[in-house]
Structure formats: structure tokens, C-alpha cells
Design a protein around this motif. Structure first.
Motif, PDB file in Angstrom:
ATOM      1  N   CYS A  80      78.482  72.487  58.341  1.00 20.91           N
ATOM      2  CA  CYS A  80      77.444  73.409  57.918  1.00 20.91           C
ATOM      3  C   CYS A  80      76.226  73.439  58.834  1.00 20.91           C
ATOM      4  CB  CYS A  80      77.026  73.143  56.477  1.00 20.91           C
ATOM      5  SG  CYS A  80      76.543  71.457  56.127  1.00 20.91           S
ATOM      6  N   ARG A  81      76.175  72.546  59.829  1.00 22.84           N
ATOM      7  CA  ARG A  81      75.049  72.610  60.763  1.00 22.84           C
ATOM      8  C   ARG A  81      75.461  72.028  62.101  1.00 22.84           C
ATOM      9  NH1 ARG A  81      70.258  69.755  62.380  1.00 22.84           N
ATOM     10  NH2 ARG A  81      68.446  71.148  62.485  1.00 22.84           N
ATOM     11  N   ILE A  82      75.061  72.716  63.193  1.00 20.96           N
ATOM     12  CA  ILE A  82      75.393  72.258  64.539  1.00 20.96           C
ATOM     13  C   ILE A  82      74.144  72.305  65.400  1.00 20.96           C
ATOM     14  CG2 ILE A  82      76.891  72.574  66.542  1.00 20.96           C
ATOM     15  CD1 ILE A  82      78.623  74.415  64.868  1.00 20.96           C
ATOM     16  N   ASP A  83      73.912  71.233  66.152  1.00 22.33           N
ATOM     17  CA  ASP A  83      72.843  71.209  67.133  1.00 22.33           C
ATOM     18  C   ASP A  83      73.434  70.536  68.367  1.00 22.33           C
ATOM     19  OD1 ASP A  83      69.356  70.024  67.146  1.00 22.33           O
ATOM     20  OD2 ASP A  83      70.509  71.231  68.557  1.00 22.33           O
ATOM     21  N   MET A  84      73.836  71.345  69.342  1.00 14.24           N
ATOM     22  CA  MET A  84      74.657  70.844  70.432  1.00 14.24           C
ATOM     23  C   MET A  84      74.229  71.443  71.756  1.00 14.24           C
ATOM     24  SD  MET A  84      78.834  71.005  70.528  1.00 14.24           S
ATOM     25  CE  MET A  84      78.954  70.078  69.009  1.00 14.24           C
ATOM     26  N   GLY A  85      74.251  70.628  72.799  1.00 13.73           N
ATOM     27  CA  GLY A  85      73.912  71.085  74.134  1.00 13.73           C
ATOM     28  C   GLY A  85      75.122  71.615  74.873  1.00 13.73           C
ATOM     29  N   LEU A  86      74.905  72.005  76.135  1.00 17.90           N
ATOM     30  CA  LEU A  86      75.953  72.669  76.901  1.00 17.90           C
ATOM     31  C   LEU A  86      76.571  71.769  77.969  1.00 17.90           C
ATOM     32  CD1 LEU A  86      74.054  76.043  77.473  1.00 17.90           C
ATOM     33  CD2 LEU A  86      75.590  75.413  75.593  1.00 17.90           C
ATOM     34  N   ASN A  87      76.217  70.503  77.937  1.00 19.48           N
ATOM     35  CA  ASN A  87      76.670  69.601  78.994  1.00 19.48           C
ATOM     36  C   ASN A  87      78.186  69.523  79.083  1.00 19.48           C
ATOM     37  OD1 ASN A  87      75.954  67.200  80.903  1.00 19.48           O
ATOM     38  ND2 ASN A  87      77.527  66.426  79.519  1.00 19.48           N
ATOM     39  N   GLY A  88      78.843  69.409  77.942  1.00 14.06           N
ATOM     40  CA  GLY A  88      80.293  69.256  77.933  1.00 14.06           C
ATOM     41  C   GLY A  88      80.926  70.234  76.966  1.00 14.06           C
ATOM     42  N   TRP A  89      82.195  69.995  76.713  1.00 15.07           N
ATOM     43  CA  TRP A  89      82.892  70.834  75.748  1.00 15.07           C
ATOM     44  C   TRP A  89      82.208  70.740  74.379  1.00 15.07           C
ATOM     45  CZ3 TRP A  89      88.774  71.799  75.709  1.00 15.07           C
ATOM     46  CH2 TRP A  89      89.187  72.210  76.988  1.00 15.07           C
ATOM     47  N   PHE A  90      82.500  71.748  73.543  1.00 16.17           N
ATOM     48  CA  PHE A  90      81.950  71.774  72.191  1.00 16.17           C
ATOM     49  C   PHE A  90      82.915  71.008  71.280  1.00 16.17           C
ATOM     50  CE2 PHE A  90      78.991  74.426  73.970  1.00 16.17           C
ATOM     51  CZ  PHE A  90      79.482  75.645  74.407  1.00 16.17           C
ATOM     52  N   ARG A  91      82.550  69.779  70.994  1.00 13.42           N
ATOM     53  CA  ARG A  91      83.431  68.916  70.211  1.00 13.42           C
ATOM     54  C   ARG A  91      82.671  68.356  69.013  1.00 13.42           C
ATOM     55  NH1 ARG A  91      83.889  66.762  75.496  1.00 13.42           N
ATOM     56  NH2 ARG A  91      85.833  67.303  76.573  1.00 13.42           N
ATOM     57  N   LEU A  92      83.281  68.406  67.867  1.00 15.58           N
ATOM     58  CA  LEU A  92      82.629  67.909  66.658  1.00 15.58           C
ATOM     59  C   LEU A  92      83.673  67.743  65.573  1.00 15.58           C
ATOM     60  CD1 LEU A  92      79.878  67.266  65.353  1.00 15.58           C
ATOM     61  CD2 LEU A  92      79.712  69.662  64.701  1.00 15.58           C
ATOM     62  N   LYS A  93      83.600  66.640  64.829  1.00 20.47           N
ATOM     63  CA  LYS A  93      84.518  66.462  63.726  1.00 20.47           C
ATOM     64  C   LYS A  93      83.932  65.526  62.682  1.00 20.47           C
ATOM     65  CE  LYS A  93      87.296  62.808  65.923  1.00 20.47           C
ATOM     66  NZ  LYS A  93      88.671  62.444  66.352  1.00 20.47           N
ATOM     67  N   CYS A  94      84.507  65.583  61.504  1.00 24.22           N
ATOM     68  CA  CYS A  94      84.129  64.699  60.403  1.00 24.22           C
ATOM     69  C   CYS A  94      85.395  64.367  59.618  1.00 24.22           C
ATOM     70  CB  CYS A  94      83.101  65.366  59.487  1.00 24.22           C
ATOM     71  SG  CYS A  94      82.671  64.393  58.027  1.00 24.22           S
ATOM     72  N   TYR A  95      85.589  63.120  59.329  1.00 29.35           N
ATOM     73  CA  TYR A  95      86.738  62.707  58.529  1.00 29.35           C
ATOM     74  C   TYR A  95      86.337  61.539  57.641  1.00 29.35           C
ATOM     75  CZ  TYR A  95      87.204  59.122  62.169  1.00 29.35           C
ATOM     76  OH  TYR A  95      86.960  58.091  63.051  1.00 29.35           O
ATOM     77  N   THR A  96      87.152  61.252  56.658  1.00 29.57           N
ATOM     78  CA  THR A  96      86.876  60.140  55.754  1.00 29.57           C
ATOM     79  C   THR A  96      87.897  59.035  55.965  1.00 29.57           C
ATOM     80  OG1 THR A  96      88.179  61.193  54.002  1.00 29.57           O
ATOM     81  CG2 THR A  96      85.808  61.595  54.010  1.00 29.57           C
ATOM     82  N   GLN A  97      87.457  57.820  55.779  1.00 31.04           N
ATOM     83  CA  GLN A  97      88.336  56.664  55.902  1.00 31.04           C
ATOM     84  C   GLN A  97      87.928  55.604  54.901  1.00 31.04           C
ATOM     85  OE1 GLN A  97      87.714  55.376  59.980  1.00 31.04           O
ATOM     86  NE2 GLN A  97      85.937  54.122  59.429  1.00 31.04           N
ATOM     87  N   ASN A  98      88.753  54.558  54.799  1.00 30.79           N
ATOM     88  CA  ASN A  98      88.472  53.457  53.857  1.00 30.79           C
ATOM     89  C   ASN A  98      88.222  53.993  52.452  1.00 30.79           C
ATOM     90  OD1 ASN A  98      88.564  51.730  56.099  1.00 30.79           O
ATOM     91  ND2 ASN A  98      86.350  51.886  56.415  1.00 30.79           N
ATOM     92  N   VAL A  99      89.082  54.924  52.036  1.00 32.90           N
ATOM     93  CA  VAL A  99      88.915  55.494  50.707  1.00 32.90           C
ATOM     94  C   VAL A  99      89.417  54.500  49.665  1.00 32.90           C
ATOM     95  CG1 VAL A  99      89.518  57.394  49.175  1.00 32.90           C
ATOM     96  CG2 VAL A  99      89.217  57.825  51.626  1.00 32.90           C
ATOM     97  N   LEU A 100      88.515  54.061  48.800  1.00 34.10           N
ATOM     98  CA  LEU A 100      88.870  53.167  47.702  1.00 34.10           C
ATOM     99  C   LEU A 100      88.801  53.977  46.419  1.00 34.10           C
ATOM    100  CD1 LEU A 100      86.852  49.965  48.692  1.00 34.10           C
ATOM    101  CD2 LEU A 100      89.275  50.447  49.093  1.00 34.10           C
ATOM    102  N   SER A 101      89.929  54.086  45.758  1.00 32.38           N
ATOM    103  CA  SER A 101      90.019  54.927  44.586  1.00 32.38           C
ATOM    104  C   SER A 101      88.944  54.576  43.564  1.00 32.38           C
ATOM    105  CB  SER A 101      91.402  54.775  43.946  1.00 32.38           C
ATOM    106  OG  SER A 101      91.519  55.582  42.802  1.00 32.38           O
TER     107      SER A 101
END
Lengths: 103, 230
Positions: free
Chosen positions: B96-117
């Protein structure tokens, strides 16, 4: 890149979802856009949870990418969005998002 | 359930829901009938039908800049958020929000881990390699384990390509049929959105995701760039 998705029954009174199908301004650019979308049906009360996510981007690469998609206001009938950049140079051609409202 | 009820005579039963124990200050004299504390099966089923269990959801926003010790720049490590939440099913993360420069490729991700029920999870977000990331924000939504109201899923772009391995052709748009785990009663509402981007910086950033051909059993996901984007 990765896409995610969410599906629900269309007549579930506790969940509403939708898309802000903003216009594409190419070859012009936009700096801010504040649309409002009404739910398919009025909810029993104001949703307590409002999820949002970007679904479409068309950005000029000549300037830093500065974009934010917010949902500043909603009630049991509609939700208002704000698609914006915070720098004059970082305008966009196209910028759209989805929402999921949950009671 | 209601058809089998036998009227007032049934309500006078000590096993009926109407005969449950209640505080003495709510009673009026010794003549009032007081029954047992057990709710019979018929009454229980009626209550469950009249008052379906309500579920809670967890919806929050996480950003790189709000993660302890994270600072923006080129090649920065991921930002970590340890989230306490009882809702750990159907976790979805939306950009929902991006603040990114032009130095390299446009790369961004978010994932979840260590999910404890029913306890929590860790949200990981950020960029990699030579991307210049100043900040980014994601909205995260999750549901109770028993909550059957929604179905969710994720589809990496690389998993949608067919043919040989390697980078997908520039400007390639892919479609993939996604089947629901279980059919919906009616044609469902489906929303699709971006959770990660990885795009060359020598062309405009163009990504479009949308569903079509939606039916009770699934939908077709259209995903990709256009106009020569890699």
C-alpha cells in the motif's frame, strides 16, 4: 512479482470488497485522486477492519517512486480512498487498489 | 428443530432451556418453577442457528521504517515485525505504500513466517540486491482458524510462466486458472492485488493484476506487465 487474492460469498453481510478502478491518465500524470466506492449492500455497522492493497501500477521511471494508497474514511455504506504521491515530480499514469471490509 | 417442540408442556420440562438456574434476585416468590442447568440438544441447536458464532479478524499495517533498527538505503536487510495475534489463518499481505529510488531494479516483497497457530507470526518486508528502498508499507489481514468465510491464496509470477526455466519474456502477461479449495455457494467476489514486485528500472514500472471468468469453483488470474516491461 507476486499476486495474492481473497474470495468470499457475495451475499455475506459481514464482508464487502471491491476495487477502485481509477482512470489511467497516460500521457498525462496525476498527483492525487480521492474516489469513493459504495458497498454492494449496506453493512450492519461500520466495519472494524479495512484491508487495502495496490492492484495496478503505471509509473514513470524517470523519478523516484513515491506512492501511497490510503483509506482515510469509511462507514457502513461506503469507503473513501486517497491515491497520492508526496513529491511533485513523482506523479503516476495509473494507480489502482482493492479493499476488503470486515465487520 | 422447532417442529419437534411440544409447546408449553415441553417448556415446563426441567431439561428445557427455559428452566435454567438464575440468580435469586431475579426470581419472584417460591411458586416460580426452576429447572436444571442442562440445555437439551434441541435447544442448543436452535441457539446455534439463531446466533451463529462471530469471528474476529486482525488487520494491521506494517512498514519498514517502523521496524526496530531498520534504516533505508541500498541493499538494506529485511525489516521484521513480530506480530501477536490470535488470527493466524488466511494471512494476506497487500502493498500500500512505496518509497523507492532509481539506483537498481524495483524490488519489494512482504511475506510471513514463524506462524504459530492462534499466537502470532513474523512479517518480513523489504527489498534486495541493489534496490534503493527508503520505505514501504503493507496491509496485513488474517482470520481465525475456524473462520470459513474467505479463501485466500498467492501466486508468484514465476510460477505462472510455462515452458523453459529462466526469466520470462519481457512484457509477458500470464493467466492462470485458480481453483478454490471448496466451491462457494454462489459466484464469489474476488479481489486480487500486488504483494511483491521485481521489475527492471530501465522501463516504466507497469503491473496489472485482475481476476476474470469467476465461477463457484475458481477464477482466472491475469498477472503481469505490459509495454515491454521486464
Amino acid at each position: 512479482m507476486e499476486a495474492q487474492w481473497l474470495a468470499h460469498e457475495p451475499d455475506d453481510p459481514s464482508i464487502q470488497s471491491g476495487t477502485f478502478d481509477n482512470p489511467n491518465y497516460y500521457p498525462n500524470k496525476a498527483k492525487e485522486y480521492k474516489p469513493r466506492v459504495s458497498y454492494n449492500t449496506t453493512m450492519r455497522k461500520k466495519p472494524t477492519a479495512m484491508f487495502r492493497a495496490i492492484s495496478y501500477l503505471d509509473i514513470d521511471r524517470s523519478h523516484n517512486i513515491r506512492l501511497e494508497y490510503q483509506l482515510p474514511n469509511w462507514n457502513e455504506q461506503w469507503v473513501e480512498a486517497k491515491f497520492a504521491t508526496w513529491a511533485e515530480e513523482s506523479k503516476w499514469y495509473g494507480f489502482r487498489g482493492v479493499f476488503v471490509a470486515v465487520l | 428443530m422447532i417442529e419437534s417442540a411440544k409447546g408449553c408442556e415441553q417448556l415446563q420440562s426441567a431439561q428445557s432451556i427455559m428452566g435454567y438456574d438464575r440468580p435469586a434476585n431475579l426470581s419472584y416468590g417460591d411458586d416460580e418453577r426452576r429447572g436444571g442447568i442442562v440445555i437439551d440438544d434441541e435447544a442448543r441447536k436452535l441457539l446455534e442457528a439463531l446466533y451463529p458464532k462471530s469471528y474476529s479478524v486482525s488487520c494491521r499495517e506494517v512498514s519498514c521504517s517502523s521496524a526496530p533498527g531498520w534504516t533505508g538505503g541500498i541493499g538494506r536487510p529485511y525489516a521484521y515485525h513480530n506480530i501477536e495475534a490470535k488470527q493466524t489463518a488466511n494471512l494476506i499481505t497487500g502493498l500500500c505504500r512505496i518509497d523507492m529510488g532509481l539506483n537498481g531494479w524495483f524490488r519489494l516483497k512482504c511475506y510471513t513466517q514463524n506462524v504459530l497457530s492462534r499466537s502470532g507470526y513474523t512479517a518480513v518486508l523489504g527489498s534486495w540486491d541493489d534496490t534503493h528502498l527508503f520505505d514501504a508499507s503493507y496491509s496485513i489481514l488474517s482470520f481465525d482458524e475456524e473462520d470459513q468465510r474467505v479463501q485466500t491464496g498467492r501466486m508468484p509470477y514465476m510460477d505462472m510462466r510455462t515452458g523453459n526455466s529462466g526469466l520470462p519474456p519481457a512484457g509477458a502477461r500470464y493467466t492462470k486458472r485458480i481453483n478454490f479449495t471448496r466451491p462457494f455457494k454462489k459466484v464469489p467476489k474476488v479481489v486480487t492485488f500486488i504483494s511483491a514486485i521485481d521489475s527492471a528500472n530501465w522501463v516504466n514500472l507497469r503491473v496489472e493484476i485482475y481476476p476474470y471468468d469467476i465461477d463457484r469453483n475458481g477464477f482466472t488470474l491475469s498477472f503481469g506487465p505490459w509495454g515491454g516491461q521486464s
